[in-house]
Design a protein around this motif. Structure first.
Motif, PDB file in Angstrom:
ATOM      1  N   ALA A 108     -57.068 -30.966  24.913  1.00  0.00           N
ATOM      2  CA  ALA A 108     -55.893 -30.137  25.225  1.00  0.00           C
ATOM      3  C   ALA A 108     -56.264 -28.661  25.364  1.00  0.00           C
ATOM      4  CB  ALA A 108     -54.838 -30.316  24.135  1.00  0.00           C
ATOM      5  N   GLY A 109     -57.541 -28.326  25.189  1.00  0.00           N
ATOM      6  CA  GLY A 109     -57.956 -26.953  25.465  1.00  0.00           C
ATOM      7  C   GLY A 109     -58.575 -26.202  24.307  1.00  0.00           C
ATOM      8  N   ALA A 110     -58.694 -26.817  23.129  1.00  0.00           N
ATOM      9  CA  ALA A 110     -59.327 -26.109  22.008  1.00  0.00           C
ATOM     10  C   ALA A 110     -60.781 -25.806  22.353  1.00  0.00           C
ATOM     11  CB  ALA A 110     -59.242 -26.944  20.733  1.00  0.00           C
ATOM     12  N   SER A 111     -61.267 -24.633  21.900  1.00  0.00           N
ATOM     13  CA  SER A 111     -62.629 -24.227  22.268  1.00  0.00           C
ATOM     14  C   SER A 111     -63.655 -24.715  21.257  1.00  0.00           C
ATOM     15  CB  SER A 111     -62.691 -22.700  22.346  1.00  0.00           C
ATOM     16  OG  SER A 111     -62.399 -22.155  21.079  1.00  0.00           O
ATOM     17  N   GLY A 112     -63.198 -25.135  20.094  1.00  0.00           N
ATOM     18  CA  GLY A 112     -64.097 -25.607  19.046  1.00  0.00           C
ATOM     19  C   GLY A 112     -63.231 -25.994  17.872  1.00  0.00           C
ATOM     20  N   ILE A 113     -63.873 -26.231  16.714  1.00  0.00           N
ATOM     21  CA  ILE A 113     -63.089 -26.626  15.536  1.00  0.00           C
ATOM     22  C   ILE A 113     -63.421 -25.726  14.351  1.00  0.00           C
ATOM     23  CG2 ILE A 113     -62.799 -29.033  16.234  1.00  0.00           C
ATOM     24  CD1 ILE A 113     -65.074 -29.702  14.208  1.00  0.00           C
ATOM     25  N   ALA A 167     -50.053 -30.785  22.233  1.00  0.00           N
ATOM     26  CA  ALA A 167     -49.786 -30.109  23.518  1.00  0.00           C
ATOM     27  C   ALA A 167     -48.989 -28.818  23.303  1.00  0.00           C
ATOM     28  CB  ALA A 167     -49.025 -31.057  24.455  1.00  0.00           C
ATOM     29  N   ARG A 168     -48.004 -28.876  22.409  1.00  0.00           N
ATOM     30  CA  ARG A 168     -47.170 -27.676  22.177  1.00  0.00           C
ATOM     31  C   ARG A 168     -47.982 -26.516  21.622  1.00  0.00           C
ATOM     32  NH1 ARG A 168     -41.953 -30.184  19.191  1.00  0.00           N
ATOM     33  NH2 ARG A 168     -40.798 -30.875  21.022  1.00  0.00           N
ATOM     34  N   MET A 169     -48.835 -26.817  20.642  1.00  0.00           N
ATOM     35  CA  MET A 169     -49.635 -25.723  20.068  1.00  0.00           C
ATOM     36  C   MET A 169     -50.635 -25.196  21.101  1.00  0.00           C
ATOM     37  SD  MET A 169     -50.071 -23.727  17.467  1.00  0.00           S
ATOM     38  CE  MET A 169     -49.367 -24.451  15.986  1.00  0.00           C
ATOM     39  N   ALA A 170     -51.243 -26.099  21.863  1.00  0.00           N
ATOM     40  CA  ALA A 170     -52.204 -25.664  22.884  1.00  0.00           C
ATOM     41  C   ALA A 170     -51.507 -24.749  23.896  1.00  0.00           C
ATOM     42  CB  ALA A 170     -52.814 -26.880  23.583  1.00  0.00           C
ATOM     43  N   ASP A 171     -50.282 -25.100  24.293  1.00  0.00           N
ATOM     44  CA  ASP A 171     -49.531 -24.270  25.252  1.00  0.00           C
ATOM     45  C   ASP A 171     -49.211 -22.911  24.644  1.00  0.00           C
ATOM     46  OD1 ASP A 171     -49.603 -26.331  27.009  1.00  0.00           O
ATOM     47  OD2 ASP A 171     -47.512 -26.956  26.747  1.00  0.00           O
ATOM     48  N   LEU A 172     -48.729 -22.926  23.397  1.00  0.00           N
ATOM     49  CA  LEU A 172     -48.347 -21.675  22.729  1.00  0.00           C
ATOM     50  C   LEU A 172     -49.532 -20.711  22.674  1.00  0.00           C
ATOM     51  CD1 LEU A 172     -46.121 -20.270  20.875  1.00  0.00           C
ATOM     52  CD2 LEU A 172     -47.398 -21.245  18.956  1.00  0.00           C
ATOM     53  N   ARG A 176     -57.673 -18.058  22.175  1.00  0.00           N
ATOM     54  CA  ARG A 176     -58.390 -19.343  22.084  1.00  0.00           C
ATOM     55  C   ARG A 176     -57.914 -20.102  20.846  1.00  0.00           C
ATOM     56  NH1 ARG A 176     -62.250 -16.043  23.604  1.00  0.00           N
ATOM     57  NH2 ARG A 176     -62.961 -15.720  21.461  1.00  0.00           N
ATOM     58  N   LEU A 177     -57.989 -21.419  20.939  1.00  0.00           N
ATOM     59  CA  LEU A 177     -57.549 -22.276  19.837  1.00  0.00           C
ATOM     60  C   LEU A 177     -58.769 -22.945  19.205  1.00  0.00           C
ATOM     61  CD1 LEU A 177     -55.206 -23.725  18.335  1.00  0.00           C
ATOM     62  CD2 LEU A 177     -55.154 -25.375  20.198  1.00  0.00           C
ATOM     63  N   ARG A 178     -58.863 -22.783  17.875  1.00  0.00           N
ATOM     64  CA  ARG A 178     -59.959 -23.441  17.151  1.00  0.00           C
ATOM     65  C   ARG A 178     -59.332 -24.120  15.937  1.00  0.00           C
ATOM     66  NH1 ARG A 178     -65.522 -22.967  16.574  1.00  0.00           N
ATOM     67  NH2 ARG A 178     -65.903 -21.105  17.811  1.00  0.00           N
ATOM     68  N   GLU A 199     -58.417 -15.445  18.541  1.00  0.00           N
ATOM     69  CA  GLU A 199     -58.521 -16.886  18.245  1.00  0.00           C
ATOM     70  C   GLU A 199     -57.520 -17.275  17.161  1.00  0.00           C
ATOM     71  OE1 GLU A 199     -62.584 -18.786  17.467  1.00  0.00           O
ATOM     72  OE2 GLU A 199     -61.683 -18.722  15.467  1.00  0.00           O
ATOM     73  N   MET A 200     -57.000 -18.501  17.273  1.00  0.00           N
ATOM     74  CA  MET A 200     -56.069 -19.021  16.262  1.00  0.00           C
ATOM     75  C   MET A 200     -56.559 -20.373  15.739  1.00  0.00           C
ATOM     76  SD  MET A 200     -52.542 -17.859  18.133  1.00  0.00           S
ATOM     77  CE  MET A 200     -51.567 -18.991  17.182  1.00  0.00           C
ATOM     78  N   ARG A 201     -56.360 -20.579  14.414  1.00  0.00           N
ATOM     79  CA  ARG A 201     -56.915 -21.784  13.783  1.00  0.00           C
ATOM     80  C   ARG A 201     -55.855 -22.565  13.001  1.00  0.00           C
ATOM     81  NH1 ARG A 201     -59.146 -17.682  11.304  1.00  0.00           N
ATOM     82  NH2 ARG A 201     -58.474 -18.663   9.374  1.00  0.00           N
ATOM     83  N   PRO A 202     -54.735 -22.914  13.582  1.00  0.00           N
ATOM     84  CA  PRO A 202     -53.761 -23.702  12.828  1.00  0.00           C
ATOM     85  C   PRO A 202     -54.333 -25.088  12.529  1.00  0.00           C
ATOM     86  CG  PRO A 202     -53.190 -23.692  15.144  1.00  0.00           C
ATOM     87  CD  PRO A 202     -54.361 -22.757  15.002  1.00  0.00           C
ATOM     88  N   GLY A 203     -53.840 -25.721  11.459  1.00  0.00           N
ATOM     89  CA  GLY A 203     -54.363 -27.038  11.087  1.00  0.00           C
ATOM     90  C   GLY A 203     -53.290 -28.104  10.991  1.00  0.00           C
TER      91      GLY A 203
END
Ligand SMILES: Cc1ncc(COP(=O)(O)O)c(C=O)c1O
Length: 363
Positions: free
Chosen positions: A55-60, A23-28, A35-37, A228-232
């Protein structure tokens, strides 16, 4: 089932912490207007990926065709294969994937792109690609704006691919002090932006600029011109992130339950979790293989394949044979890849047993 009933070694996830991290990363990322991937190589587990999408990621994002296949089989339909795909066996699998899901692929040279394009065109496909840039890690990726524009122009002539964007993995930030990270992250973001703009000025439709790392996430979320951001590793975190100042120890959601199997002396405890449980990835000093949460001054200083060595000289605990210790691994992504299953726990209750579906998918 209760956590105390689990046989060891057992990989366990604290669901409260996992949900909070997601949730925290999705909010950030959302608050930064991006967009979060997320990169799913950390958990390799479809259930966790679904939580990220919810939580809102658009893809992986994945690193290997095998990971992409495992997630496509589990119903994921928007996948960025953020790596260079080389060799006809992998290209054939990539084309099969492209028929099933929305697939994006990385390229950093004509040598990588040309065979991919040729096979894709012959199969009647046009694969969207992103140019990989190196922004300081010294891994794969184009080093300069000029190289990127030159490659972009070459790629524009190929029939089986279409340039869709640019990406970088700013993994060098992990090695820096928290103070040095911010300027380095902004510099990396500026380079990505500059390359995307130069490509567009040359008539190449590089629409999306993608970055990805957990240590850089806070600064990247605020950087202009990044889409877009792709943290893992943020889903689980690990001792490496704690030592590098990214996060506090009580945000780590992943740990390994190990049993003490020998107490050869007052100073030493031997557990049933060695490198085949934690992986061989370890920190440079101190409790190198993981953080013993029962007593952080117990040092997990070395390991053989099936034995963990705890140095108890500074510890307050004196565990007995049969006692279970909970250890946060040094590197979550590497530890996860050693396990077939992960036990998802809420407090002491085991709520679910998940298959690490993409475990070992190194091809
Ligand atoms: C291409 C790529 N993107 C994103 C990530 C995620 O970075 P982190 O593990 O710091 O979250 C990685 C990590 O290795 C990566 O290689």
């Amino acid at each position: 089932m209760n956590i105390h009933d689990l046989d060891t070694p057992a990989l366990v996830v604290d669901l409260d912490r996992l949900e909070r991290n997601i949730a925290r990363m999705a909010d950030l990322v959302r608050e930064g207007g991006k967009r979060l991937r997320p990169h799913v190589k950390t958990h390799k587990t479809p259930e966790v990926g679904r939580m990220q999408l919810a939580a809102g990621a658009s893809g992986i994002t994945v690193a290997k065709p095998g990971e992409a296949e495992a997630f496509a089989d589990a119903g994921f339909d928007d996948i960025f294969l953020a790596n260079q795909i080389v060799g006809s066996a992998k290209i054939e699998r990539l084309l099969a994937l492209a028929r099933r899901v929305r697939l994006l692929v990385g390229v950093d040279s004509l040598d990588v792109a040309e065979p991919l394009s040729r096979r894709a065109a012959a199969a009647g496909l046009r694969i969207p690609v992103r140019l990989e840039l190196d922004t300081g890690l010294d891994r794969a990726g184009l080093r300069t704006v000029e190289q990127a524009v030159a490659l972009g122009k070459d790629l524009a002539r190929l029939e089986g691919i279409a340039v869709q964007g640019v990406f970088t993995h700013e993994g060098h930030l992990a090695r820096m002090s928290p103070e040095a990270r911010r300027p380095a992250a902004l510099e990396a973001a500026a380079k990505v932006r500059q390359v995307a703009a130069a490509l567009r000025a040359a008539g190449i439709p590089a629409e999306e600029a993608s970055v990805g790392s957990t240590p850089g996430a806070r600064d990247m979320a605020a950087a202009p011109g990044i889409d877009e951001m792709r943290p893992g590793v943020y889903v689980y975190y690990d001792l490496m992130q704690v030592q590098r100042g990214t996060i506090a120890a009580d945000d780590c959601a992943l740990s390994v339950l190990t049993t003490v199997i020998s107490r050869p002396s007052r100073e030493v405890a031997i557990t049933d979790g060695g490198t085949k449980t934690f992986s061989g990835d370890a920190g440079p000093e101190g409790s190198r293989f993981g953080l013993v949460t029962n007593d952080p001054s117990a040092r997990f200083d070395w390991a053989n394949e099936e034995h963990g060595h705890l140095d108890l000289r500074d510890a307050t605990i004196q565990p007995r044979v049969g006692d279970v210790l909970r250890i946060v691994p040094w590197h979550a992504c590497a530890a996860v890849n050693m396990h077939d299953t992960v036990f998802a726990c809420r407090g002491e209750r085991v709520e679910a047993v998940w298959q690490v579906a993409a475990r070992g998918r190194i091809r």
